[in-house]
Design a protein around this motif. Structure first.
Motif, PDB file in Angstrom:
ATOM      1  N   ASP A  16       0.862  -1.186   0.000  1.00  0.00           N
ATOM      2  CA  ASP A  16       0.000   0.000   0.000  1.00  0.00           C
ATOM      3  C   ASP A  16       0.896   1.232   0.000  1.00  0.00           C
ATOM      4  OD1 ASP A  16      -2.710  -1.452   0.898  1.00  0.00           O
ATOM      5  OD2 ASP A  16      -1.088  -2.156   2.186  1.00  0.00           O
ATOM      6  N   CYS A  17       0.407   2.306  -0.607  1.00  0.00           N
ATOM      7  CA  CYS A  17       1.276   3.481  -0.770  1.00  0.00           C
ATOM      8  C   CYS A  17       0.581   4.785  -0.394  1.00  0.00           C
ATOM      9  CB  CYS A  17       1.744   3.581  -2.230  1.00  0.00           C
ATOM     10  SG  CYS A  17       2.920   2.291  -2.678  1.00  0.00           S
ATOM     11  N   TRP A  18       1.396   5.697   0.160  1.00  0.00           N
ATOM     12  CA  TRP A  18       0.974   7.070   0.442  1.00  0.00           C
ATOM     13  C   TRP A  18       2.098   8.003   0.004  1.00  0.00           C
ATOM     14  CZ3 TRP A  18      -3.939   7.975   2.023  1.00  0.00           C
ATOM     15  CH2 TRP A  18      -4.653   6.886   2.545  1.00  0.00           C
ATOM     16  N   LEU A  19       1.834   9.292   0.029  1.00  0.00           N
ATOM     17  CA  LEU A  19       2.812  10.282  -0.422  1.00  0.00           C
ATOM     18  C   LEU A  19       3.223  11.179   0.734  1.00  0.00           C
ATOM     19  CD1 LEU A  19       4.065  10.991  -3.238  1.00  0.00           C
ATOM     20  CD2 LEU A  19       2.419  12.881  -3.333  1.00  0.00           C
ATOM     21  N   THR A  20       4.537  11.343   0.913  1.00  0.00           N
ATOM     22  CA  THR A  20       5.036  12.217   1.969  1.00  0.00           C
ATOM     23  C   THR A  20       4.920  13.684   1.543  1.00  0.00           C
ATOM     24  OG1 THR A  20       7.294  12.150   1.117  1.00  0.00           O
ATOM     25  CG2 THR A  20       6.672  10.466   2.732  1.00  0.00           C
ATOM     26  N   VAL A  75       7.613  11.887  -1.766  1.00  0.00           N
ATOM     27  CA  VAL A  75       8.162  10.537  -1.878  1.00  0.00           C
ATOM     28  C   VAL A  75       7.034   9.526  -1.685  1.00  0.00           C
ATOM     29  CG1 VAL A  75       9.775   8.851  -0.903  1.00  0.00           C
ATOM     30  CG2 VAL A  75      10.410  11.281  -1.030  1.00  0.00           C
ATOM     31  N   VAL A  76       6.956   8.541  -2.582  1.00  0.00           N
ATOM     32  CA  VAL A  76       5.960   7.476  -2.446  1.00  0.00           C
ATOM     33  C   VAL A  76       6.466   6.498  -1.397  1.00  0.00           C
ATOM     34  CG1 VAL A  76       4.679   5.635  -3.586  1.00  0.00           C
ATOM     35  CG2 VAL A  76       5.289   7.710  -4.860  1.00  0.00           C
ATOM     36  N   VAL A  77       5.775   6.438  -0.265  1.00  0.00           N
ATOM     37  CA  VAL A  77       6.205   5.592   0.845  1.00  0.00           C
ATOM     38  C   VAL A  77       5.259   4.397   0.963  1.00  0.00           C
ATOM     39  CG1 VAL A  77       4.856   6.834   2.583  1.00  0.00           C
ATOM     40  CG2 VAL A  77       6.889   5.584   3.271  1.00  0.00           C
ATOM     41  N   VAL A  78       5.815   3.270   1.352  1.00  0.00           N
ATOM     42  CA  VAL A  78       5.035   2.043   1.486  1.00  0.00           C
ATOM     43  C   VAL A  78       4.470   1.971   2.895  1.00  0.00           C
ATOM     44  CG1 VAL A  78       5.098  -0.464   1.333  1.00  0.00           C
ATOM     45  CG2 VAL A  78       6.506   0.902  -0.209  1.00  0.00           C
ATOM     46  N   SER A  79       3.145   2.078   3.001  1.00  0.00           N
ATOM     47  CA  SER A  79       2.473   2.049   4.303  1.00  0.00           C
ATOM     48  C   SER A  79       1.003   1.731   4.084  1.00  0.00           C
ATOM     49  CB  SER A  79       2.619   3.398   5.019  1.00  0.00           C
ATOM     50  OG  SER A  79       1.819   3.442   6.189  1.00  0.00           O
ATOM     51  N   SER A 132       1.446  12.376   4.966  1.00  0.00           N
ATOM     52  CA  SER A 132       1.521  13.580   4.131  1.00  0.00           C
ATOM     53  C   SER A 132       1.990  14.808   4.883  1.00  0.00           C
ATOM     54  CB  SER A 132       0.152  13.864   3.503  1.00  0.00           C
ATOM     55  OG  SER A 132      -0.833  14.047   4.515  1.00  0.00           O
ATOM     56  N   SER A 133       2.049  14.743   6.217  1.00  0.00           N
ATOM     57  CA  SER A 133       2.472  15.911   7.006  1.00  0.00           C
ATOM     58  C   SER A 133       3.965  15.883   7.320  1.00  0.00           C
ATOM     59  CB  SER A 133       1.681  15.968   8.317  1.00  0.00           C
ATOM     60  OG  SER A 133       2.075  14.913   9.193  1.00  0.00           O
ATOM     61  N   LEU A 134       4.664  14.849   6.850  1.00  0.00           N
ATOM     62  CA  LEU A 134       6.083  14.702   7.159  1.00  0.00           C
ATOM     63  C   LEU A 134       6.905  14.500   5.893  1.00  0.00           C
ATOM     64  CD1 LEU A 134       5.732  12.144  10.104  1.00  0.00           C
ATOM     65  CD2 LEU A 134       6.303  14.574  10.341  1.00  0.00           C
ATOM     66  N   ASP A 135       8.142  14.979   5.916  1.00  0.00           N
ATOM     67  CA  ASP A 135       9.083  14.625   4.853  1.00  0.00           C
ATOM     68  C   ASP A 135       9.516  13.182   5.059  1.00  0.00           C
ATOM     69  OD1 ASP A 135       8.909  17.168   3.860  1.00  0.00           O
ATOM     70  OD2 ASP A 135      10.801  17.865   4.733  1.00  0.00           O
ATOM     71  N   GLU A 139      12.410  11.803   5.315  1.00  0.00           N
ATOM     72  CA  GLU A 139      13.459  11.617   6.322  1.00  0.00           C
ATOM     73  C   GLU A 139      12.939  11.804   7.741  1.00  0.00           C
ATOM     74  OE1 GLU A 139      16.362  10.428   5.750  1.00  0.00           O
ATOM     75  OE2 GLU A 139      16.066  10.385   3.573  1.00  0.00           O
ATOM     76  N   GLU A 140      11.750  12.382   7.882  1.00  0.00           N
ATOM     77  CA  GLU A 140      11.179  12.605   9.205  1.00  0.00           C
ATOM     78  C   GLU A 140      10.277  11.467   9.663  1.00  0.00           C
ATOM     79  OE1 GLU A 140      10.829  17.489   9.097  1.00  0.00           O
ATOM     80  OE2 GLU A 140       9.134  16.264   8.418  1.00  0.00           O
ATOM     81  N   LEU A 141      10.022  10.500   8.805  1.00  0.00           N
ATOM     82  CA  LEU A 141       9.116   9.409   9.161  1.00  0.00           C
ATOM     83  C   LEU A 141       9.655   8.647  10.367  1.00  0.00           C
ATOM     84  CD1 LEU A 141       8.272   8.007   5.618  1.00  0.00           C
ATOM     85  CD2 LEU A 141       6.781   9.393   7.091  1.00  0.00           C
ATOM     86  N   PRO A 142       8.794   8.365  11.346  1.00  0.00           N
ATOM     87  CA  PRO A 142       9.264   7.683  12.564  1.00  0.00           C
ATOM     88  C   PRO A 142       9.506   6.191  12.316  1.00  0.00           C
ATOM     89  CG  PRO A 142       6.890   7.976  12.647  1.00  0.00           C
ATOM     90  CD  PRO A 142       7.355   8.699  11.407  1.00  0.00           C
ATOM     91  N   LEU A 143      10.214   5.573  13.234  1.00  0.00           N
ATOM     92  CA  LEU A 143      10.405   4.127  13.192  1.00  0.00           C
ATOM     93  C   LEU A 143       9.113   3.420  13.598  1.00  0.00           C
ATOM     94  CD1 LEU A 143      13.886   3.797  14.967  1.00  0.00           C
ATOM     95  CD2 LEU A 143      13.424   3.715  12.506  1.00  0.00           C
ATOM     96  N   CYS A 144       8.939   2.222  13.100  1.00  0.00           N
ATOM     97  CA  CYS A 144       7.796   1.414  13.514  1.00  0.00           C
ATOM     98  C   CYS A 144       7.979   0.971  14.970  1.00  0.00           C
ATOM     99  CB  CYS A 144       7.664   0.172  12.632  1.00  0.00           C
ATOM    100  SG  CYS A 144       7.272   0.516  10.909  1.00  0.00           S
TER     101      CYS A 144
END
Length: 318
Positions: free
Chosen positions: A73-77, A81-85, A101-104, A106-111
């Protein structure tokens, strides 16, 4: 006999006979599509029962188990950037209450260190790799691995970027458009019409209606994949409604409508690959392949690989 019945009864009889005949012999009316790969084993969220969902570690594990394709599944930062989530909001995955969509990127948190497996309530997945990944990184790491990409929002920038990545990595034949909504699928197909695509919910309901009206043999089917829940999982591992009574009713009705070998056989003969999700128990693998399905999407690719390797004859493994 009235004049109406005199003409109507033979016409109805001929219609029924033709429907049954072409339902069993669709190749006389349609040239079946030949898939670029056989989707026997699909890894749901890249194999979310064995590693943290959608991580590179999960994908590598699923590839090691000889999965035929990854379901993503995909969303956009915020920075495009197309991120897999699976989720747009990251709270379930990370504990951080922010949208992708509210984060760049490189700002995405760890799972989180552990995540509950949605289709196996009470079971948790763990992994050492907790980083979210971009779709571009997936394509670079697994250039010839078939992937199903589900788009969940009407975001034309996201859709166009996915389409562009697929073209850039020369993956048109092995990347599947998937979405629940026909409005989204229309935009996906316009962005890259060379990619095969799956039925949406409304198109799936239309398909079932045509089947029971006897009209399906005479209708063109542009979709190449029928990806559907297995009705017997409702109210057991899959709970589409918040009320148990509705789940029980959905289980009975959908089982009667969908679990038809004649429907699945007709689709298969026309080149439509029938895939049931999200199955995590051997009894469900048995039920799906017993119906004649092409493949199964699971959270546990190791378990499904074991089943296919040990019971390959019954499951019609090529």
């Amino acid at each position: 006999m009235s004049p109406v019945l005199y003409y109507a009864l033979p016409a109805l009889g001929s219609y029924v006979m033709l429907s049954v005949f072409f339902l069993r012999r669709p190749r006389l009316l349609h040239t079946p599509w030949a898939p670029a790969f056989l989707p026997r084993l699909g890894a749901h969220r890249a194999g979310s029962g064995e590693r943290l969902e959608h991580t590179m570690e999960a994908m590598e594990n699923s590839v090691a188990q000889r999965s035929d394709f990854l379901e993503l599944d995909c969303w956009l930062t915020r920075d495009g950037v197309v991120v897999v989530s699976h989720d747009e909001n990251l709270f379930r995955l990370s504990g951080v209450n922010r949208d992708v969509s509210s984060l760049d990127f490189e700002e995405l948190p760890l799972c989180k260190e552990e995540l509950e497996v949605y289709f196996s309530p009470g079971h948790f997945a763990h992994g050492t790799d907790r980083r979210m990944v971009s779709l571009e990184d997936v394509f670079r790491r697994f250039p010839r691995m078939p992937v199903s990409v589900e788009v969940k929002s009407v975001n034309e920038e996201l859709i166009n970027k996915v389409a562009g990545l697929v073209r850039h990595f020369d993956r048109n034949e092995i990347t599947i458009w998937a979405s629940e909504k026909s409005s989204i699928m229309k935009k996906c197909r316009a962005a890259n019409p060379e990619m095969p695509f799956a039925f949406t919910i409304s198109r799936g309901l239309w398909l079932v209606l045509l089947f029971y009206l006897g009209l399906l043999p005479f209708v063109h089917i542009p979709e190449r994949f029928f990806i559907c829940f297995l009705p017997t999982t409702i109210n057991r591992t899959y709970f589409p409604f918040s009320y148990s009574g509705l789940n029980k009713l959905a289980a009975v009705v959908s089982k009667w409508l969908i679990m038809r070998k004649s429907l699945i056989r007709h689709l298969e003969q026309r080149g439509v690959q029938v895939i049931f999700w999200c199955l995590n128990e051997e009894s469900d693998f048995e039920a799906a392949y017993g119906l004649g399905a092409t493949g199964v999407i699971t959270d546990y690719p190791t378990a499904l690989r074991r089943y296919l390797d040990t019971r390959g004859g019954a499951a019609q493994v090529s």
